[in-house]
Design a protein around this motif. Structure first.
Motif, PDB file in Angstrom:
ATOM      1  N   ILE A  22      29.126  33.173  28.790  1.00 52.52           N
ATOM      2  CA  ILE A  22      29.856  32.564  29.902  1.00 52.52           C
ATOM      3  C   ILE A  22      31.312  33.034  29.910  1.00 52.52           C
ATOM      4  O   ILE A  22      31.869  33.341  30.974  1.00 52.52           O
ATOM      5  CB  ILE A  22      29.760  31.027  29.818  1.00 52.52           C
ATOM      6  CG1 ILE A  22      28.326  30.584  30.099  1.00 52.52           C
ATOM      7  CG2 ILE A  22      30.733  30.367  30.785  1.00 52.52           C
ATOM      8  CD1 ILE A  22      28.063  29.111  29.837  1.00 52.52           C
ATOM      9  N   ARG A  23      31.913  33.124  28.738  1.00 53.30           N
ATOM     10  CA  ARG A  23      33.300  33.604  28.663  1.00 53.30           C
ATOM     11  C   ARG A  23      33.419  35.036  29.181  1.00 53.30           C
ATOM     12  O   ARG A  23      34.336  35.360  29.951  1.00 53.30           O
ATOM     13  CB  ARG A  23      33.796  33.526  27.213  1.00 53.30           C
ATOM     14  CG  ARG A  23      35.197  34.107  27.015  1.00 53.30           C
ATOM     15  CD  ARG A  23      35.625  34.049  25.564  1.00 53.30           C
ATOM     16  NE  ARG A  23      34.638  34.615  24.662  1.00 53.30           N
ATOM     17  CZ  ARG A  23      34.444  35.924  24.484  1.00 53.30           C
ATOM     18  NH1 ARG A  23      35.177  36.799  25.166  1.00 53.30           N
ATOM     19  NH2 ARG A  23      33.531  36.356  23.635  1.00 53.30           N
ATOM     20  N   GLN A  26      33.309  35.079  32.950  1.00 55.78           N
ATOM     21  CA  GLN A  26      34.583  34.680  33.550  1.00 55.78           C
ATOM     22  C   GLN A  26      35.610  35.805  33.471  1.00 55.78           C
ATOM     23  O   GLN A  26      36.346  36.058  34.426  1.00 55.78           O
ATOM     24  CB  GLN A  26      35.106  33.435  32.857  1.00 55.78           C
ATOM     25  CG  GLN A  26      34.348  32.165  33.202  1.00 55.78           C
ATOM     26  CD  GLN A  26      35.048  30.940  32.672  1.00 55.78           C
ATOM     27  OE1 GLN A  26      35.072  30.701  31.464  1.00 55.78           O
ATOM     28  NE2 GLN A  26      35.642  30.174  33.565  1.00 55.78           N
ATOM     29  N   GLU A  27      35.648  36.482  32.336  1.00 62.14           N
ATOM     30  CA  GLU A  27      36.589  37.598  32.165  1.00 62.14           C
ATOM     31  C   GLU A  27      36.285  38.738  33.126  1.00 62.14           C
ATOM     32  O   GLU A  27      37.186  39.490  33.517  1.00 62.14           O
ATOM     33  CB  GLU A  27      36.547  38.090  30.712  1.00 62.14           C
ATOM     34  CG  GLU A  27      37.132  37.100  29.714  1.00 62.14           C
ATOM     35  CD  GLU A  27      36.917  37.515  28.274  1.00 62.14           C
ATOM     36  OE1 GLU A  27      36.167  38.491  28.044  1.00 62.14           O
ATOM     37  OE2 GLU A  27      37.492  36.866  27.375  1.00 62.14           O
ATOM     38  N   ASP A  31      33.171  33.909  39.249  1.00 62.57           N
ATOM     39  CA  ASP A  31      33.824  32.621  39.486  1.00 62.57           C
ATOM     40  C   ASP A  31      32.869  31.441  39.374  1.00 62.57           C
ATOM     41  O   ASP A  31      33.224  30.380  38.874  1.00 62.57           O
ATOM     42  CB  ASP A  31      34.463  32.643  40.879  1.00 62.57           C
ATOM     43  CG  ASP A  31      35.252  31.387  41.173  1.00 62.57           C
ATOM     44  OD1 ASP A  31      36.159  31.073  40.393  1.00 62.57           O
ATOM     45  OD2 ASP A  31      34.946  30.713  42.182  1.00 62.57           O
ATOM     46  N   LYS A  32      31.642  31.626  39.851  1.00 63.71           N
ATOM     47  CA  LYS A  32      30.634  30.565  39.822  1.00 63.71           C
ATOM     48  C   LYS A  32      29.278  31.188  39.531  1.00 63.71           C
ATOM     49  O   LYS A  32      29.039  32.362  39.817  1.00 63.71           O
ATOM     50  CB  LYS A  32      30.579  29.809  41.158  1.00 63.71           C
ATOM     51  CG  LYS A  32      31.870  29.107  41.554  1.00 63.71           C
ATOM     52  CD  LYS A  32      31.710  28.413  42.894  1.00 63.71           C
ATOM     53  CE  LYS A  32      32.999  27.715  43.316  1.00 63.71           C
ATOM     54  NZ  LYS A  32      34.015  28.698  43.776  1.00 63.71           N
ATOM     55  N   TYR A  53      30.024  22.677  32.128  1.00 59.16           N
ATOM     56  CA  TYR A  53      30.911  23.663  32.750  1.00 59.16           C
ATOM     57  C   TYR A  53      31.106  23.348  34.230  1.00 59.16           C
ATOM     58  O   TYR A  53      30.132  23.323  34.996  1.00 59.16           O
ATOM     59  CB  TYR A  53      30.335  25.072  32.608  1.00 59.16           C
ATOM     60  CG  TYR A  53      30.255  25.563  31.188  1.00 59.16           C
ATOM     61  CD1 TYR A  53      31.347  26.190  30.592  1.00 59.16           C
ATOM     62  CD2 TYR A  53      29.091  25.400  30.445  1.00 59.16           C
ATOM     63  CE1 TYR A  53      31.274  26.650  29.285  1.00 59.16           C
ATOM     64  CE2 TYR A  53      29.008  25.866  29.138  1.00 59.16           C
ATOM     65  CZ  TYR A  53      30.102  26.483  28.568  1.00 59.16           C
ATOM     66  OH  TYR A  53      30.023  26.931  27.266  1.00 59.16           O
ATOM     67  N   PHE A  55      32.143  25.099  36.683  1.00 67.34           N
ATOM     68  CA  PHE A  55      31.868  26.212  37.603  1.00 67.34           C
ATOM     69  C   PHE A  55      30.403  26.639  37.593  1.00 67.34           C
ATOM     70  O   PHE A  55      30.040  27.637  38.210  1.00 67.34           O
ATOM     71  CB  PHE A  55      32.763  27.419  37.258  1.00 67.34           C
ATOM     72  CG  PHE A  55      32.770  27.759  35.793  1.00 67.34           C
ATOM     73  CD1 PHE A  55      31.798  28.567  35.243  1.00 67.34           C
ATOM     74  CD2 PHE A  55      33.756  27.240  34.967  1.00 67.34           C
ATOM     75  CE1 PHE A  55      31.793  28.865  33.893  1.00 67.34           C
ATOM     76  CE2 PHE A  55      33.764  27.534  33.609  1.00 67.34           C
ATOM     77  CZ  PHE A  55      32.785  28.353  33.067  1.00 67.34           C
TER      78      PHE A  55
END
Length: 254
Positions: A22-23, A26-27, A31-32, A53, A55
């Motif tokens: 998940i990290r 995001q990087e 966004d979702k 979470y 998002f």
């Protein structure tokens, strides 16, 4: 900013490192994400993830491969879950004639019941179609699924089927296979889908895009799908990202 409209963060393949996955997503600018549950175990895990979470959102349904295990109690459970504010779709549901682990008539009945549920709850459908193009299209018409609309997940049909699904209020979503060098049909279909009906996904951990084909897929790789679609459609990556994000937010009312 991108939205992965179909990911299985609840799969066993992510059991040991889902937070890291998940990290990385995001990087990478994801966004979702819509986490898809398709049986008791994966649905429960999807619900846990969306509570953890902010998002992440969930889709809940019953996979056609396991249609033999679907009954009225499970249908009632799905209906209860769809009342959760972060459950944004019914599915994945549909037909799978490749694995063929549930009789076709049993798959069709489970599919029809979930279409009815989506219409009742005013939620979009997420459709799984594997080697069942004609029956999928016919059932969507017969059950007036256009009332719910939804997504043709990881679309593998031809241009004629795409147009039929578009006419029934469905979006066409592409995943890793559109990046494969030998994927002539998805590439051609990807060129003709209207801007406002196009979506992207990973189906992670499955169907990793090139150059990761054959390896574990991750939601971060949805960027590769977006880049391929932008090239096929002759637009910039930024334009493709903005359009597909807008489409996902509209469909799922995010």
């Amino acid at each position: 900013m991108l939205i992965d409209t179909h990911v299985h963060l609840n799969a066993d393949q992510f059991a040991d490192d889902v937070d890291d996955v998940i990290r990385r997503a995001q990087e990478a600018g994801i966004d979702k994400m819509i986490v898809v549950g398709f049986d008791t175990k994966t649905i429960n895990l999807a619900m846990e993830l969306i509570e953890t979470y902010p998002f992440l959102y969930a889709a809940v349904g019953w996979h056609p491969v396991d249609a033999v295990d679907f009954d009225d109690d499970k249908l009632a459970w799905l209906e209860e879950l769809t009342r959760h504010p972060k459950v944004v779709a019914v599915g994945e549901t549909g037909l799978d004639y490749y694995w063929d682990k549930s009789p076709h008539d049993v798959q069709k009945e489970a599919f029809r019941k979930q279409i009815a549920l989506a219409k009742k709850m005013k939620l979009p459908l997420i459709i799984h179609d594997r080697e069942a193009h004609e029956d999928i299209t016919a059932i969507l018409r017969e059950e007036e699924a256009a009332e719910a609309g939804g997504i043709m997940h990881c679309f593998q049909g031809d241009e004629e089927m795409a147009k039929a699904c578009l006419d029934m209020n469905f979006y066409i979503s592409f995943g890793g296979p559109v990046t494969f060098k030998n994927a002539k049909l998805p590439k051609e279909v990807a060129k003709i889908v209207p801007d406002d009906r196009l979506l992207i996904e990973t189906d992670a951990p499955y169907l990793a895009p090139h150059p990761y084909r054959g390896k574990r897929n991750e939601p971060a790789y949805v960027r590769l799908v977006a880049e391929q679609l932008a090239e096929l459609r002759g637009i910039t990556y930024e334009e493709l990202a903005a359009q597909t994000t807008k489409n996902a937010e509209t469909l799922f009312r995010l």
